[in-house]
Motif scaffolding. Structure first.
Motif, short mmCIF file in Angstrom:
data_model
loop_
_atom_site.label_atom_id
_atom_site.label_comp_id
_atom_site.label_asym_id
_atom_site.label_seq_id
_atom_site.Cartn_x
_atom_site.Cartn_y
_atom_site.Cartn_z
N GLU A 174 17.59 -8.65 -14.06
CA GLU A 174 17.60 -9.19 -15.42
C GLU A 174 16.19 -9.51 -15.90
O GLU A 174 15.80 -9.16 -17.03
CB GLU A 174 18.46 -10.46 -15.45
CG GLU A 174 18.41 -11.25 -16.75
CD GLU A 174 19.16 -10.58 -17.89
OE1 GLU A 174 18.87 -10.92 -19.06
OE2 GLU A 174 20.03 -9.73 -17.62
N LEU A 175 15.40 -10.17 -15.06
CA LEU A 175 14.06 -10.59 -15.48
C LEU A 175 13.12 -9.41 -15.66
O LEU A 175 12.31 -9.40 -16.60
CB LEU A 175 13.48 -11.57 -14.45
CG LEU A 175 14.19 -12.92 -14.33
CD1 LEU A 175 13.38 -13.86 -13.45
CD2 LEU A 175 14.41 -13.55 -15.69
N ILE A 176 13.19 -8.44 -14.76
CA ILE A 176 12.31 -7.27 -14.89
C ILE A 176 12.65 -6.48 -16.15
O ILE A 176 11.76 -6.06 -16.91
CB ILE A 176 12.41 -6.38 -13.63
CG1 ILE A 176 11.75 -7.10 -12.43
CG2 ILE A 176 11.72 -5.03 -13.87
CD1 ILE A 176 11.96 -6.40 -11.11
N ASP A 204 5.75 4.91 -8.71
CA ASP A 204 6.79 4.69 -9.71
C ASP A 204 7.67 3.48 -9.38
O ASP A 204 8.54 3.11 -10.17
CB ASP A 204 7.66 5.94 -9.89
CG ASP A 204 8.34 6.36 -8.59
OD1 ASP A 204 8.10 5.73 -7.55
OD2 ASP A 204 9.12 7.34 -8.62
N SER A 205 7.45 2.85 -8.23
CA SER A 205 8.19 1.64 -7.88
C SER A 205 7.34 0.38 -8.02
O SER A 205 7.86 -0.72 -7.96
CB SER A 205 8.69 1.72 -6.43
OG SER A 205 9.58 2.80 -6.26
N ARG A 206 6.03 0.57 -8.21
CA ARG A 206 5.12 -0.57 -8.27
C ARG A 206 5.03 -1.11 -9.70
O ARG A 206 4.90 -0.35 -10.65
CB ARG A 206 3.73 -0.15 -7.78
CG ARG A 206 2.71 -1.29 -7.80
CD ARG A 206 1.37 -0.85 -7.24
NE ARG A 206 1.42 -0.71 -5.80
CZ ARG A 206 1.40 0.44 -5.15
NH1 ARG A 206 1.31 1.58 -5.83
NH2 ARG A 206 1.44 0.48 -3.84
N LEU A 207 5.10 -2.42 -9.84
CA LEU A 207 4.93 -3.04 -11.15
C LEU A 207 3.45 -2.99 -11.56
O LEU A 207 2.58 -3.27 -10.74
CB LEU A 207 5.38 -4.50 -11.11
CG LEU A 207 6.86 -4.78 -10.85
CD1 LEU A 207 7.10 -6.27 -10.72
CD2 LEU A 207 7.72 -4.19 -11.95
N PHE A 235 0.82 -1.21 0.00
CA PHE A 235 0.00 0.00 0.00
C PHE A 235 0.86 1.26 0.00
O PHE A 235 0.55 2.24 -0.69
CB PHE A 235 -0.92 0.01 1.22
CG PHE A 235 -1.74 1.28 1.34
CD1 PHE A 235 -2.85 1.47 0.54
CD2 PHE A 235 -1.38 2.28 2.24
CE1 PHE A 235 -3.60 2.65 0.63
CE2 PHE A 235 -2.12 3.44 2.33
CZ PHE A 235 -3.24 3.63 1.53
N PHE A 236 1.94 1.23 0.76
CA PHE A 236 2.78 2.41 0.88
C PHE A 236 3.89 2.49 -0.18
O PHE A 236 4.71 3.40 -0.16
CB PHE A 236 3.41 2.48 2.27
CG PHE A 236 2.43 2.92 3.34
CD1 PHE A 236 2.03 4.24 3.42
CD2 PHE A 236 1.90 2.00 4.23
CE1 PHE A 236 1.12 4.65 4.39
CE2 PHE A 236 0.99 2.39 5.20
CZ PHE A 236 0.60 3.73 5.28
#
Length: 214
Positions: free
Chosen positions: A96-98, A27-30, A22-23
């Motif tokens: 690498e995967l992201i 911009d960091s959430r996929l 939630f927090f």
């Protein structure tokens, strides 16, 4: 009481994870599409390594204890064990995967050809027909690599991990350890290690799409 305590621990952990999510900054959430594609990629990678190791181990055990062979062949998938262990949170692997997932999703959204070239052969196809054998071979190698990568999108399956060598090595040993753990007391150590070593020896970093593109 023990069951209730364990259940309470699981509930607390899930609550903590929900609070963290939630927090998390936007911009960091996929996004959901990237998350789903990343999960499919990771699942397929572990599955292809696991299948390969089990088959290699069984081949190496040919003529040995039939019960042990059946246990290796029918073992439960090791993905949940690796996730639970935290090993798959490896920073280098996830980076690498992201990156790869985002790149593949971006490419999937792009038109195959500019509007004025629709109906004609792609640049890569034209290069594959080049009179220069080096150019033609390089283009064919990239087309083959693209086809393998596309297999994940089309069927949720991979033929190989296509990871850089170091990351592939880590994943192979993690999966090998999880398979060995499943077997309990047995004399399978050498067979599992031999299967892992053969899998590592057969890994060619030059087959990756990124290598072919370069």
């Amino acid at each position: 009481i023990r069951f209730a305590t364990a259940r309470g621990t699981v509930i607390d952990r899930r609550l903590a994870e929900a609070i963290d999510d939630f927090f998390l900054a936007d911009d960091s959430r996929l996004d959901d599409r990237t998350r789903a594609a990343l999960a499919a990629t990771l699942t397929a990678m572990v599955a292809v390594v696991e299948h390969d190791l089990r088959q290699r181990a069984v081949t190496h055990l040919s003529g040995a204890d039939p019960a042990l062979i059946r246990r290796i062949e029918s073992g439960a998938p090791v993905l949940d064990r690796l996730v639970g262990s935290g090993l798959l949170r490896d920073l280098d692997l996830m980076r690498e995967l992201i990156a790869r997932t985002r790149q593949d999703l971006l490419v999937d959204l792009l038109p195959a050809l500019p509007p004025d070239e629709i109906g004609s052969a792609s640049l890569l196809a034209r290069l594959a027909g080049s009179a220069d054998a080096w150019v033609a071979d390089a283009a064919l190698a990239m087309m083959a690599a693209e086809s393998r990568r596309r297999g994940l999108i089309d069927s949720n399956r991979l033929e190989r991990t296509e990871l850089p060598a170091e990351l592939h090595h880590r994943l192979v040993w993690w999966v090998a350890a999880a398979i060995r753990e499943q077997l309990g007391p047995s004399n399978a150590d050498r067979m599992i290690v031999e299967a892992a070593l053969r899998a590592l020896a057969d890994h060619d970093e030059g087959d990756r799409l990124e290598s072919a593109a370069m």
